[in-house]
Design an enzyme around this catalytic site. Structure first.
Site, PDB file in Angstrom:
ATOM      1  N   ASP A  68     -12.893   7.050   5.789  1.00  0.00           N
ATOM      2  CA  ASP A  68     -11.954   5.981   6.131  1.00  0.00           C
ATOM      3  C   ASP A  68     -11.312   6.281   7.482  1.00  0.00           C
ATOM      4  OD1 ASP A  68     -10.158   3.861   5.983  1.00  0.00           O
ATOM      5  OD2 ASP A  68      -8.686   5.055   4.887  1.00  0.00           O
ATOM      6  N   ASP A  76      -7.578  -4.050  10.375  1.00  0.00           N
ATOM      7  CA  ASP A  76      -6.794  -2.833  10.134  1.00  0.00           C
ATOM      8  C   ASP A  76      -7.556  -1.605  10.632  1.00  0.00           C
ATOM      9  OD1 ASP A  76      -5.101  -0.846   9.375  1.00  0.00           O
ATOM     10  OD2 ASP A  76      -5.404  -1.075   7.210  1.00  0.00           O
ATOM     11  N   ASP A 120      -9.578  -3.360   1.814  1.00  0.00           N
ATOM     12  CA  ASP A 120      -9.758  -2.751   3.137  1.00  0.00           C
ATOM     13  C   ASP A 120     -11.176  -2.216   3.163  1.00  0.00           C
ATOM     14  OD1 ASP A 120      -9.844  -0.626   5.130  1.00  0.00           O
ATOM     15  OD2 ASP A 120      -7.676  -0.827   5.284  1.00  0.00           O
ATOM     16  N   GLU A 163      -3.036  -3.127  -2.248  1.00  0.00           N
ATOM     17  CA  GLU A 163      -4.150  -2.489  -1.522  1.00  0.00           C
ATOM     18  C   GLU A 163      -4.464  -1.110  -2.092  1.00  0.00           C
ATOM     19  OE1 GLU A 163      -3.450  -1.998   2.671  1.00  0.00           O
ATOM     20  OE2 GLU A 163      -5.474  -1.269   3.055  1.00  0.00           O
ATOM     21  N   LYS A 207      -7.132   2.298  -2.679  1.00  0.00           N
ATOM     22  CA  LYS A 207      -7.794   3.196  -1.741  1.00  0.00           C
ATOM     23  C   LYS A 207      -8.550   4.274  -2.509  1.00  0.00           C
ATOM     24  CE  LYS A 207      -6.676   5.623   2.480  1.00  0.00           C
ATOM     25  NZ  LYS A 207      -5.840   5.597   3.664  1.00  0.00           N
ATOM     26  N   ASP A 224     -10.927   4.438  10.183  1.00  0.00           N
ATOM     27  CA  ASP A 224     -10.220   3.364  10.897  1.00  0.00           C
ATOM     28  C   ASP A 224     -10.664   3.213  12.344  1.00  0.00           C
ATOM     29  OD1 ASP A 224      -8.240   2.034   9.088  1.00  0.00           O
ATOM     30  OD2 ASP A 224      -7.670   4.112   8.735  1.00  0.00           O
ATOM     31  N   TRP A 281       0.860  -1.185   0.000  1.00  0.00           N
ATOM     32  CA  TRP A 281       0.000   0.000   0.000  1.00  0.00           C
ATOM     33  C   TRP A 281       0.897   1.236   0.000  1.00  0.00           C
ATOM     34  CZ3 TRP A 281      -0.268   3.957   3.727  1.00  0.00           C
ATOM     35  CH2 TRP A 281      -1.208   4.968   3.404  1.00  0.00           C
ATOM     36  N   HIS A 284      -8.665  -6.404   4.905  1.00  0.00           N
ATOM     37  CA  HIS A 284      -8.342  -5.511   6.014  1.00  0.00           C
ATOM     38  C   HIS A 284      -9.687  -5.081   6.584  1.00  0.00           C
ATOM     39  CE1 HIS A 284      -3.981  -3.918   5.296  1.00  0.00           C
ATOM     40  NE2 HIS A 284      -4.019  -5.186   5.638  1.00  0.00           N
ATOM     41  N   HIS A 289     -11.864   1.433   2.469  1.00  0.00           N
ATOM     42  CA  HIS A 289     -11.258   2.081   1.305  1.00  0.00           C
ATOM     43  C   HIS A 289     -12.180   2.237   0.108  1.00  0.00           C
ATOM     44  CE1 HIS A 289      -6.807   1.481   2.636  1.00  0.00           C
ATOM     45  NE2 HIS A 289      -7.563   2.066   3.543  1.00  0.00           N
TER      46      HIS A 289
END
Ligand code: RNT
Ligand code: ZN
Length: 417
Positions: free
Chosen positions: A293, A325, A258, A225, A227, A295, A184, A285, A261
């Protein structure tokens, strides 16, 4: 606690019968659960700082300053052990190249700089996953790495990316479990680029060089990965989801999805069956985006359950690798891991307990009325009774007892840092 154990036992006996009535064998579901392996992202434990002491290019996406952050490998490993002791999964641990303990330049790190990680993982039976850290480093050109306009910057990161695959392969050999090497990069533009294709051409060239050497997929598997956007890359992300998907399919590389993402209304659960027929490996993820995003710590949610439903219903076992993640520095970091691990585990077990065969049967006979009604009815089955019983059997604290253990650890260990 003893009383509680009896209640759990009795609840389970009743639940077992209810599930049997729907055609589900709870013992079999728990057996299938026990095959699942979850990769735990080490970076939740130190706020994605790494051990190189170079905050220069840090994007500082982690908010909060809860006390007790792990400051070195031994502390991070100790915290990970604690968190994983609260989870019923088998585990892998996902690390980044800037968690090296050899004090090397990033592009020069080798497996020898991860000896402590590897010995620990081998000793505990954990698998390992790996990532080259293309960030928090003075060779970053703003937020450009593999697509910098400066050749020396690109070359630096290409070398780092090549080295990471070598390390991942060694980790796979040492642990006897495949190591997923995720690529990534944060490369992108805050504002509208003039020439989008130019940066993507640079990324194609860089990836071609990083991925040139062939490795035995028994030990190491590459995934890319993509995004949607990041802070400072709102208008353009070079490694977008479309870019990596097309690249991966053409070149026979794996994909990392992810869950944070994509646009928030997109569903990774739906993407799995669209992508899986065309790639050999998919790393998940699992994250929780709140408005963006962000997290956030993974918790029990419809999205999470839908993801595990899809994983259980489709034949993805040899293709999909599970990982978490997210990062939150505003709460106890060990709890943050444990909450996500337990939420994912519970979703996985729930999905395994669902009488999917009944709604599938309805679907195959065009009986959409039954499909909808039973889909909704099966939400009320006693999943929690089986969950608690499984924890009890695996000697993992139930409910708020897990929190008590975390609080004790905070007092005995984290508070002294
Ligand atoms: C970033 C990606 C990536 C990172 C880690 C630290 O948006 O999700 O997976 O979170 O590599
Ligand atoms: Zn990710």
């Amino acid at each position: 606690m003893r009383d509680y154990e009896d209640i759990v036992q009795k609840n389970y006996e009743l639940a077992r019968k209810i599930f049997a009535d729907w055609g589900i064998d709870t013992e079999k579901a728990m057996e299938r659960f026990s095959e699942l392996k979850m990769s735990v992202h080490c970076w939740q434990g130190d706020d994605v700082k790494g051990f190189e002491g170079d905050d220069a290019a840090s994007q500082n996406l982690v908010t909060g300053n809860y006390p007790g952050r792990a400051r070195c490998g031994d502390e991070l490993r100790q915290d990970l052990d604690m968190a994983m002791s609260l989870s019923p999964f088998k585990h892998k641990v996902n690390i980044h190249s800037f968690y090296q303990e050899g004090k090397k330049k990033r592009k020069e790190v080798t497996a020898a700089d991860f000896t402590k990680w590897i010995d620990w993982a081998v000793g505990k039976g954990y698998g390992l996953d790996f990532n080259c850290s293309f960030f928090t480093h003075k060779m970053m050109d703003g937020n450009l790495s593999l697509t910098s306009l400066k050749k020396e910057v690109r070359d630096y990161w290409i070398e780092a990316g090549q080295g990471a695959r070598e390390i991942a392969c060694e980790m796979g050999k040492a642990t006897g479990q495949v190591c997923i090497n995720d690529i990534w990069v944060p490369d992108g533009m805050k504002d509208i680029p003039a020439d989008r294709l130019h940066f993507r051409s640079l990324l194609i060239d860089a990836l071609d060089r990083i991925l040139e050497k062939k490795y035995d997929k028994k030990y190491m598997v590459d995934v890319l990965e993509g995004k949607l956007f990041s802070i400072g890359a709102e208008c353009y992300t070079v490694g977008s989801n479309d870019f990596y998907l097309a690249y991966a399919v053409k070149k026979g590389v794996g994909i990392c999805m992810d869950t944070g993402h994509y646009h928030l209304t997109e569903s990774v659960a739906d993407k799995l069956s669209a992508v899986a027929p065309f790639v050999d490996d998919i790393l998940l993820h699992i994250s929780r985006g709140v408005r963006w995003d962000s997290d956030h710590v993974v918790i029990q949610s419809d999205e999470l359950l839908t993801l595990f439903e899809e994983l259980t219903r489709g034949d993805y076992a040899n293709k999909v690798h599970l990982g978490l993640d997210y990062f939150d520095a505003s709460i106890n970091r060990v709890a943050a891991w444990a909450i996500g691990l337990r939420a994912a585990a519970k979703a996985a077990l729930t999905a395994l307990l669902q009488p999917f065969h009944i709604i599938k049967e309805a679907e195959m006979s065009y009986d959409y009325t039954s499909r909808l009604m039973l889909t909704d009815e099966m939400k009320n089955l006693p999943y929690n009774a089986v969950w608690e019983y499984m924890l009890l059997k695996k000697n993992i604290p139930l409910g708020r007892y897990a929190l008590e253990r975390i609080k004790r650890y905070e007092k005995d260990v984290l508070a002294n840092r």
